[in-house]
Structures are given as structure tokens and as C-alpha cells.
Motif scaffolding. Structure first.
Motif, PDB file in Angstrom:
ATOM      1  N   LEU A  17       0.892  -1.124   0.066  1.00 36.45           N
ATOM      2  CA  LEU A  17       0.019   0.009  -0.128  1.00 36.45           C
ATOM      3  C   LEU A  17       0.781   1.264  -0.079  1.00 36.45           C
ATOM      4  O   LEU A  17       0.745   2.267  -0.791  1.00 36.45           O
ATOM      5  CB  LEU A  17      -1.084  -0.110   1.068  1.00 36.45           C
ATOM      6  CG  LEU A  17      -1.819   1.083   1.169  1.00 36.45           C
ATOM      7  CD1 LEU A  17      -3.269   0.800   2.020  1.00 36.45           C
ATOM      8  CD2 LEU A  17      -1.301   2.142   1.966  1.00 36.45           C
ATOM      9  N   VAL A  18       1.689   1.301   1.163  1.00 39.30           N
ATOM     10  CA  VAL A  18       2.537   2.594   0.982  1.00 39.30           C
ATOM     11  C   VAL A  18       3.547   2.803  -0.082  1.00 39.30           C
ATOM     12  O   VAL A  18       3.672   3.547  -0.841  1.00 39.30           O
ATOM     13  CB  VAL A  18       3.469   2.406   2.211  1.00 39.30           C
ATOM     14  CG1 VAL A  18       4.702   3.588   2.269  1.00 39.30           C
ATOM     15  CG2 VAL A  18       2.521   2.621   3.397  1.00 39.30           C
ATOM     16  N   PHE A  19       4.197   1.617  -0.751  1.00 40.67           N
ATOM     17  CA  PHE A  19       5.206   1.626  -1.743  1.00 40.67           C
ATOM     18  C   PHE A  19       4.507   1.880  -3.030  1.00 40.67           C
ATOM     19  O   PHE A  19       4.843   2.841  -3.844  1.00 40.67           O
ATOM     20  CB  PHE A  19       5.822   0.103  -1.972  1.00 40.67           C
ATOM     21  CG  PHE A  19       6.828   0.269  -2.965  1.00 40.67           C
ATOM     22  CD1 PHE A  19       7.998   0.820  -2.959  1.00 40.67           C
ATOM     23  CD2 PHE A  19       6.446  -0.434  -4.201  1.00 40.67           C
ATOM     24  CE1 PHE A  19       8.949   0.827  -4.186  1.00 40.67           C
ATOM     25  CE2 PHE A  19       7.306  -0.625  -5.368  1.00 40.67           C
ATOM     26  CZ  PHE A  19       8.621   0.022  -5.190  1.00 40.67           C
ATOM     27  N   SER A  24       3.538   6.042  -6.266  1.00 40.01           N
ATOM     28  CA  SER A  24       2.841   6.709  -7.517  1.00 40.01           C
ATOM     29  C   SER A  24       2.986   8.338  -7.290  1.00 40.01           C
ATOM     30  O   SER A  24       3.242   9.154  -8.325  1.00 40.01           O
ATOM     31  CB  SER A  24       1.294   6.496  -7.704  1.00 40.01           C
ATOM     32  OG  SER A  24       0.666   6.988  -6.600  1.00 40.01           O
ATOM     33  N   ALA A  25       2.889   8.769  -6.256  1.00 40.07           N
ATOM     34  CA  ALA A  25       2.925  10.461  -5.904  1.00 40.07           C
ATOM     35  C   ALA A  25       4.321  10.695  -5.876  1.00 40.07           C
ATOM     36  O   ALA A  25       4.605  11.860  -6.633  1.00 40.07           O
ATOM     37  CB  ALA A  25       2.190  10.643  -4.587  1.00 40.07           C
ATOM     38  N   VAL A  26       5.233  10.113  -5.363  1.00 41.25           N
ATOM     39  CA  VAL A  26       6.652  10.451  -5.318  1.00 41.25           C
ATOM     40  C   VAL A  26       7.301  10.469  -6.290  1.00 41.25           C
ATOM     41  O   VAL A  26       8.126  11.259  -6.935  1.00 41.25           O
ATOM     42  CB  VAL A  26       7.498   9.668  -4.255  1.00 41.25           C
ATOM     43  CG1 VAL A  26       8.853   9.916  -4.084  1.00 41.25           C
ATOM     44  CG2 VAL A  26       6.772   9.976  -2.730  1.00 41.25           C
ATOM     45  N   LEU A  27       7.294   9.391  -7.253  1.00 41.80           N
ATOM     46  CA  LEU A  27       7.996   8.991  -8.611  1.00 41.80           C
ATOM     47  C   LEU A  27       7.102   9.864  -9.736  1.00 41.80           C
ATOM     48  O   LEU A  27       7.919  10.436 -10.556  1.00 41.80           O
ATOM     49  CB  LEU A  27       7.959   7.496  -8.739  1.00 41.80           C
ATOM     50  CG  LEU A  27       8.530   6.782  -7.944  1.00 41.80           C
ATOM     51  CD1 LEU A  27       8.807   5.259  -8.368  1.00 41.80           C
ATOM     52  CD2 LEU A  27      10.247   7.251  -7.553  1.00 41.80           C
ATOM     53  N   GLN A  90       1.511  -3.678  10.715  1.00 35.48           N
ATOM     54  CA  GLN A  90       1.121  -2.630   9.831  1.00 35.48           C
ATOM     55  C   GLN A  90       2.319  -1.532   9.884  1.00 35.48           C
ATOM     56  O   GLN A  90       2.810  -0.937   8.613  1.00 35.48           O
ATOM     57  CB  GLN A  90      -0.063  -1.964   9.993  1.00 35.48           C
ATOM     58  CG  GLN A  90      -1.298  -3.239   9.752  1.00 35.48           C
ATOM     59  CD  GLN A  90      -2.684  -2.835  10.630  1.00 35.48           C
ATOM     60  OE1 GLN A  90      -2.499  -1.877  11.182  1.00 35.48           O
ATOM     61  NE2 GLN A  90      -3.653  -3.760  10.312  1.00 35.48           N
ATOM     62  N   LEU A  91       2.950  -1.056  10.854  1.00 34.84           N
ATOM     63  CA  LEU A  91       3.682   0.133  11.015  1.00 34.84           C
ATOM     64  C   LEU A  91       4.991  -0.446  10.273  1.00 34.84           C
ATOM     65  O   LEU A  91       5.740   0.145   9.693  1.00 34.84           O
ATOM     66  CB  LEU A  91       3.855   0.385  12.366  1.00 34.84           C
ATOM     67  CG  LEU A  91       2.767   1.039  13.026  1.00 34.84           C
ATOM     68  CD1 LEU A  91       2.994   1.256  14.438  1.00 34.84           C
ATOM     69  CD2 LEU A  91       2.797   2.639  12.211  1.00 34.84           C
ATOM     70  N   VAL A  92       5.304  -1.800  10.729  1.00 33.83           N
ATOM     71  CA  VAL A  92       6.704  -2.175  10.183  1.00 33.83           C
ATOM     72  C   VAL A  92       6.542  -2.331   8.505  1.00 33.83           C
ATOM     73  O   VAL A  92       7.398  -1.873   7.922  1.00 33.83           O
ATOM     74  CB  VAL A  92       6.890  -3.713  10.849  1.00 33.83           C
ATOM     75  CG1 VAL A  92       8.288  -4.100  10.155  1.00 33.83           C
ATOM     76  CG2 VAL A  92       7.232  -3.406  12.226  1.00 33.83           C
ATOM     77  N   GLY A  93       5.471  -2.727   8.079  1.00 33.34           N
ATOM     78  CA  GLY A  93       5.397  -2.762   6.698  1.00 33.34           C
ATOM     79  C   GLY A  93       5.341  -1.540   6.073  1.00 33.34           C
ATOM     80  O   GLY A  93       5.999  -1.357   5.032  1.00 33.34           O
ATOM     81  N   ALA A  94       4.437  -0.626   6.766  1.00 37.91           N
ATOM     82  CA  ALA A  94       4.856   0.841   6.074  1.00 37.91           C
ATOM     83  C   ALA A  94       5.813   1.371   5.954  1.00 37.91           C
ATOM     84  O   ALA A  94       6.193   1.976   5.055  1.00 37.91           O
ATOM     85  CB  ALA A  94       3.628   1.578   6.888  1.00 37.91           C
ATOM     86  N   VAL A 100      11.969   1.547   1.130  1.00 29.29           N
ATOM     87  CA  VAL A 100      12.435   1.341  -0.364  1.00 29.29           C
ATOM     88  C   VAL A 100      12.095   2.160  -1.449  1.00 29.29           C
ATOM     89  O   VAL A 100      12.712   2.323  -2.186  1.00 29.29           O
ATOM     90  CB  VAL A 100      11.655  -0.230  -0.624  1.00 29.29           C
ATOM     91  CG1 VAL A 100      11.792  -0.558  -2.156  1.00 29.29           C
ATOM     92  CG2 VAL A 100      12.229  -1.302   0.158  1.00 29.29           C
ATOM     93  N   LEU A 101      11.014   2.809  -1.130  1.00 36.43           N
ATOM     94  CA  LEU A 101      10.816   3.828  -2.124  1.00 36.43           C
ATOM     95  C   LEU A 101      11.599   5.164  -1.946  1.00 36.43           C
ATOM     96  O   LEU A 101      12.162   5.522  -2.930  1.00 36.43           O
ATOM     97  CB  LEU A 101       9.344   4.466  -1.643  1.00 36.43           C
ATOM     98  CG  LEU A 101       8.753   5.717  -2.317  1.00 36.43           C
ATOM     99  CD1 LEU A 101       8.803   5.444  -3.834  1.00 36.43           C
ATOM    100  CD2 LEU A 101       7.410   6.244  -1.689  1.00 36.43           C
ATOM    101  N   TRP A 102      11.907   5.252  -0.554  1.00 35.61           N
ATOM    102  CA  TRP A 102      13.214   6.261  -0.575  1.00 35.61           C
ATOM    103  C   TRP A 102      14.332   6.063  -1.285  1.00 35.61           C
ATOM    104  O   TRP A 102      15.054   6.949  -2.091  1.00 35.61           O
ATOM    105  CB  TRP A 102      13.398   6.638   0.900  1.00 35.61           C
ATOM    106  CG  TRP A 102      14.630   7.591   1.169  1.00 35.61           C
ATOM    107  CD1 TRP A 102      14.549   8.917   1.266  1.00 35.61           C
ATOM    108  CD2 TRP A 102      16.072   7.444   1.335  1.00 35.61           C
ATOM    109  NE1 TRP A 102      15.717   9.366   1.626  1.00 35.61           N
ATOM    110  CE2 TRP A 102      16.717   8.604   1.619  1.00 35.61           C
ATOM    111  CE3 TRP A 102      16.565   6.062   1.438  1.00 35.61           C
ATOM    112  CZ2 TRP A 102      18.117   8.599   1.898  1.00 35.61           C
ATOM    113  CZ3 TRP A 102      18.013   6.102   1.645  1.00 35.61           C
ATOM    114  CH2 TRP A 102      18.659   7.270   1.859  1.00 35.61           C
TER     115      TRP A 102
END
Length: 243
Positions: A17-19, A24-27, A90-94, A100-102
């Protein structure tokens, strides 16, 4: 299903969900010519939930969101004993998804997570439309309440059955279409926390709102839906409400 497997599913689902959503917004911001835009980001968030609801709904219920877990607890759909483990997963996954996105985004020349906002949520000067704190709180609370209401209804034993993930994913898309200008859309404390860790002190200072408002909205929905549906003991038939 053993708790360990359910927690692993929640971790992976919230990562996605976060990635996928924040990515989609960051890239897209780095490449505006791609044309994904406001509607594309909204759809991306909805698609992450829709795809994971089909993939792990039968394993963990596919909550991916502390507010969803709390709302389901209040409505009698989820055991209180599993609440804190779910929120932790959920927090760890987020955070892993944001990390990874960063890393990927940092491969683009000139990328700055703090300057870009890194898809974090905010109000006032940090709101895309410079909406006030009060407006942001009401927006997040109302949007989360209706998100939970849709989840509870779609996953009710008398509800949408195997099509529930579609209704839930489209609901999240609609929420983003309405509320991105107000807060950049949270309705999910884990989704808000992870980008804020990379976006700097200003994002962290406002993070409280993106816990309190979604949790308040989820609690309201968890109390109202059973009254409207005339049941305090309904069990989810597929996805999101079952664990």
C-alpha cells in the motif's frame, strides 16, 4: 490461520500500500510528463488495497491500516487480543515500504525527501490546498468513518461477497479524489507515519492529527454500522473484515 502468518500478510500488504500508493505520488512528481496526475495517484491507492484484498483477504483480512483494525474491533468483527500485533505489523510494513521507496527515489538526481514532502500528510502550510487544521481533522475523520462503513457493509455476510475488494478499493480511490487537496489523504495512520519519518520534523509535528482523526472516524463507524445493519455479531464473508 496462525497469528504469525496473519501478521506476515499484514506486513506485506501494508508495504504494498505505501510503496504503491505513495510511490505513485513521489515518482510521478519527479516525472510530471508521465501524466499520472491527481487521478492516477488516487487510483493507485485504490488498486493497492483492491489487489491485496484479493491476495491476502483470506489470510489476515487485509486490514493494512490501524484505523481499520480498530473499527473492526469496535464493531465486533476482530478480536481485541490481536489488535496491537496487527498495528505493529502494519507499521513495520509501512516503514519498510517507505524505505524502499526512498532508496529508489534517491537514485534520481536532485531528489530531496524533505523538500518534496515525500507524499506525507499535512494541514495548513503542509496541506496541498492550504486547508486549516480543523478542516483537515473533519475531512480525515469523516472519510475514515465512511471507509469503515463501506468495509463493514461490503464484508458483511449479507454483503458483496467475493466482490467486496472491488467496492473497498473503489471507495479508497473516491476518498483520495476528494481529500488529496485537503490533507494529501491519510485515512490510515500507518500510511501517514512511514513517509513522515523521511519527510522531516514538520511532517512529524503534524502526525498526531493523522492518528487521532482516522481512529475517531473508525470508532464512530464501528459503533454505527452494527446499529444500521441490526447486528453486533455479523462475520465477514471475504477479505478486510475477517481474521
Amino acid at each position: 490461520m496462525p497469528l504469525s502468518r496473519r501478521l506476515a500478510a499484514e506486513l506485506l500488504g501494508t508495504f504494498w500500500l505505501v510503496f504503491g500508493g505513495c510511490g505513485s505520488a513521489v515518482l510521478a512528481a519527479a516525472f510530471p510528463g508521465l501524466g499520472i496526475g491527481f487521478a492516477g495517484v488516487s487510483l493507485a491507492f485504490g488498486l493497492t488495497v483492491l489487489t491485496m484484498a484479493f491476495a491476502i483477504g483470506h489470510i489476515s483480512g487485509c486490514h493494512l491500516n490501524p484505523a481499520v483494525s480498530v473499527g473492526l474491533c469496535v464493531a465486533g468483527r476482530f478480536p481485541v487480543r490481536d489488535l496491537l500485533p496487527y498495528v505493529g505489523a502494519q507499521l513495520v510494513g509501512a516503514v519498510l515500504g517507505a524505505a524502499v521507496l526512498w532508496f529508489i527515489a534517491s537514485g534520481h538526481p536532485g531528489f530531496d525527501a524533505v523538500a518534496s514532502g515525500f507524499a506525507s500528510n499535512g494541514y495548513g502550510d503542509r496541506s496541498p490546498g492550504h486547508f486549516s487544521m480543523a478542516a483537515a481533522f473533519v475531512c480525515e475523520g469523516v472519510m475514515t468513518a465512511f471507509f469503515l462503513f463501506v468495509i463493514l457493509g461490503a464484508t458483511d455476510a449479507r454483503g458483496a461477497g467475493p466482490f467486496a475488494p472491488i467496492a473497498i478499493g473503489l471507495c479508497l480511490t473516491l476518498i483520495h479524489l476528494v481529500s488529496i487537496p485537503v490533507t494529501n489523504t491519510s485515512v490510515n495512520p500507518a500510511r501517514s507515519t512511514a513517509p513522515a519519518l523521511f519527510a522531516g520534523p514538520a511532517a512529524l509535528d503534524q502526525l498526531w492529527l493523522f492518528w487521532t482523526a482516522p481512529l475517531a472516524g473508525a470508532i464512530v463507524a464501528g459503533l454505527i454500522y452494527p446499529l444500521v445493519a441490526n447486528t453486533w455479531s455479523g462475520r465477514a464473508r471475504t477479505g478486510m473484515g475477517r481474521a
